[in-house]
Design a protein around this motif. Structure first.
Motif, PDB file in Angstrom:
ATOM      1  N   ALA E 179      13.829 -33.187  -6.049  1.00 37.86           N
ATOM      2  CA  ALA E 179      14.895 -32.605  -6.270  1.00 37.86           C
ATOM      3  C   ALA E 179      15.264 -33.349  -4.429  1.00 37.86           C
TER       4      ALA E 179
ATOM      5  N   VAL F 135      17.462 -30.923 -12.882  1.00 38.88           N
ATOM      6  CA  VAL F 135      16.709 -30.630 -12.481  1.00 38.88           C
ATOM      7  C   VAL F 135      15.252 -30.217 -13.579  1.00 38.88           C
ATOM      8  N   ALA F 164      17.341 -25.665  -7.180  1.00 41.53           N
ATOM      9  CA  ALA F 164      16.578 -26.866  -7.987  1.00 41.53           C
ATOM     10  C   ALA F 164      14.922 -26.165  -8.045  1.00 41.53           C
TER      11      ALA F 164
END
Lengths: 199, 199, 199, 199, 199, 199
Positions: E179, F135, F164
């Motif tokens: 991410a 994610v 995230a």
């Protein structure tokens, strides 16, 4: 019909009770009498009376009939587990309420909806749900070994037909509910969670 | 009922025609009269008359009704494409025959069953099938943009309901057929492939 | 080459027969002589003579060779089942015709294309197709137990090589056909479905 | 042929060099001369000379030919990314070595093998690999928009054919290597990682 | 901190060493002292000191602790196999280096990253990785049979906890790295591949 | 520690409160004081004090910290949606309670757990959850366009890091809870469903 929530209960218009054919209206009034409110699936499907009649006739043939090796609560357990796999709000929440009510087990529905493998159920119920989930997710792979495993847990082949048909019928119901944007009634969320005398 | 194949048509026993309730028998005789044989789905489901009645009532409400933006052939196209995604012999082969007959297009069913994206269909039919396949495979992701795409191709929201319900109903039918081991009649395989005068 | 359909048989231009290298043209004329038409895979690949030659040399090494534990019809069964898993029009329809012709079994190809687990095949053929499908879909998981299961059904390890290579070769063919938009000839759809004397 | 590792390089027997047909042996000696060792794919496939010949003829037609919009290094990049998606030791490791050698980029192969989206490549190479991965994983969904995206990045339709054919050919190679248990030579692991003068 | 590559090591800004809290800076200097460079995960996470501290405290509790049935190299093997399944550049490449260093086996990391089933590992390590991969990919299906299989290979239940926690912790690490766009240091790629004396 | 259910709360032994290190015991007594009971995650992880400390330090850094663009309720919404995708009983049920409490919205948690796309949330919260789910499920595909979409909804890049990290941290927590068989406390199921004065 008055919607019991300010949010729309479907992306399609919901008919007025007085506009409905007599038999459809009677069925809706009967369920309202019994439950204290009209579950939205009745209100949403009523706009198509022929489909309404067939849907509930099929539902009753599978879920209401007497006899067979599945209790009413077990049938609802199938609905909750498979409807969660199909990402269906309406059926998980409405039939989760029925699991709590029939089984008198306030925790079970939430367990089944998240991961039926870890729920507080018997090995027999686990076998029932394994079969139902295979019908829901990989029905093309079902073979004689699946029925054999049901028999090991005391289910007859007729029970196998019932489990498969319930998983299949609610697989239809889940897809319709998702496609038409059917919203569960607010009443379902709390039903069966609190002992009666406390409410 | 005489099975039209030496292979069993279901893992469950098939009732004799004379043992069936009058209305169920009448329905079977009518389809036999029209088709020249009894499609196995009638023979297999007849052992559960209430489920038989509800199943065909729902079927007729979606597939036989007049009006709406979908031709009979297009409705059958939905059945073939989604049933292939669900790995269902009975529905791909039986309804493939109906696609050929209604559309007078002998190649279309086999194309739809393998990969509907490459079939000889119009862009409007492609949009119809994209919607139907999303109902079959990822109904929890359906949202307003899916209906908007249907409208771009001239489908009304009522047509959207029809497409979704057909995909959902045959999603049920596919799962039942797979679970009970329903075999398509041999007659379906060739139906609509050869011009009438050549047979 | 005249296309045998008004629809394009590839998104790439198809060369004229007279423009082709002698050996490529000879191969095409030979297959036309034998089949009565030019299967489109010959016409489509001919524009790249080196790839054409290698493709058909590999094809012949696997599909035409004598000996080994797989009949010609069984090799085509592998092609149909794995090509269906790969969503390939051309191979399902063209090789489905060959299954019908070699096996003299008009129903088998459609069964294999929809769900090979329910097809009218022997347990040995089922084991053969299970291995082929694992090669097609999860080849990284193949291990000694897969060969052991083949041996239980009387297949030698050389047969295992054949099955794997056929599944792998047509996995390539499926991907090329899908990527270049290869259309099956109309002739394939009906081939082997109707007894010769009736046509 | 001496195996360059004590571990078996295939679950199938590997023929002796002197037992091979002249042309197969000549090809193997030529590659040994050039590379300094015999890549195991040559040793493993040699037991089936016809398949060996067709395999390498196809390989050469796609990977060795001059011209076209893809550099030799880019062709190898396609092999590494798609072979990783297919879980193939042999091709990831052997062709990873070739990526390092042709591109003179010691890090690139490991990046491509793990996640090509994050590799040190140009947007044009990203488009090339997106197309190749779609061929490898979802070829039935390829349509005109995929070719249009290639054209935006300067690829011709002939380049599209090349990309698709490379992804498809190595999809075959990956499946064969996985099924026969082909082991990459130890030499490949370090090749192209260390500047020549340091070795 | 000087980035050891012209490419950004994260899509987020990387703090200067002198701006960091004393304990964070001390940890970074210590690792730099030991490894000869600062692994980017330290540089990237340092901008959030509380998360940095918790991350490395957890890491150390699982990866550095003495005792238990897993060697340091085996713990890193879990990291490489599961991180490959999660498509994480940073962890595959950085921990691949540690596998090579701890196991003194220059080929193992690349094998694990591509297909751990075909890697040069013991049956006991295979069982360890099967468990770890199930934690990474289908943790909701873990049950008593998974622990039983570990015990067959000599792992205690405490080892099971360790394997699961390592797979879970690096599942977190993989997702964060993906991410935030964390880039592995160039140094990792070659580490442990060449015998010390040759460098 | 007394287990608040006759069912085991983990497949691993749960330590007695008096056996725990002082800081671990203090943390547990503090949460018991605040919540009225000891959430099982504290009891289950306490047997590994170093992991306990790191786990809750990380948890607090993400979930308790002040500031940033995410409310406490929104952070818990991320936990519920992603934990449902990971099939984790403990986190769906325990953090579902927190969503109800923080958001004062008794229906929201059940909606998020079944299908977050249909939940009663704002478009901004939908974008937050789309990012979190990517994610959780496909982190290797995250790129700049995902951050751009967050920014369109008013989230900063720091918020992106938070989303995230929460999805990643609970992805770890879900896997540990599933692997060790962590059972949610019965108290969580009803929490926040009934207005305080009614209890």
């Amino acid at each position: 019909m008055t919607q019991n929530s300010p949010k729309p209960i479907s992306r399609f218009p919901v008919p007025k009770l007085e506009e409905l054919p007599e038999d459809v209206r009677a069925r809706i009034l009967a369920v309202q009498e019994k439950a204290g409110f009209v579950p939205n699936v009745f209100a949403v499907l009523a706009r198509r009376p022929d489909e309404f009649r067939a849907f509930f006739a099929y539902h009753d043939a599978l879920m209401v009939k007497e006899g067979g090796g599945l209790s009413k609560g077990e049938r609802e357990m199938i609905v909750v587990a498979t409807s969660a796999a199909n990402d269906c709000h309406y059926c998980v929440i409405a039939h989760g309420a029925l699991v709590r009510v029939y089984e008198k087990q306030p925790l079970l529905a939430d367990q089944l909806a998240t991961n039926y493998r870890k729920a507080d159920i018997t090995p027999r119920q686990r076998a029932m749900l394994d079969f139902a989930m295979k019908v829901a997710l990989r029905s093309g792979e079902i073979d004689e070994t699946d029925y054999a495993r049901l028999r090991e847990h005391g289910f007859s082949d007729e029970d196998g037909w019932d489990i498969a048909s319930i998983a299949a019928f609610f697989g239809m119901s889940n897809r319709i509910a998702n496609a038409v944007g059917m919203r569960p009634n607010d009443e379902f969320y709390l039903m069966g969670r609190v002992p009666r005398e406390r409410r």
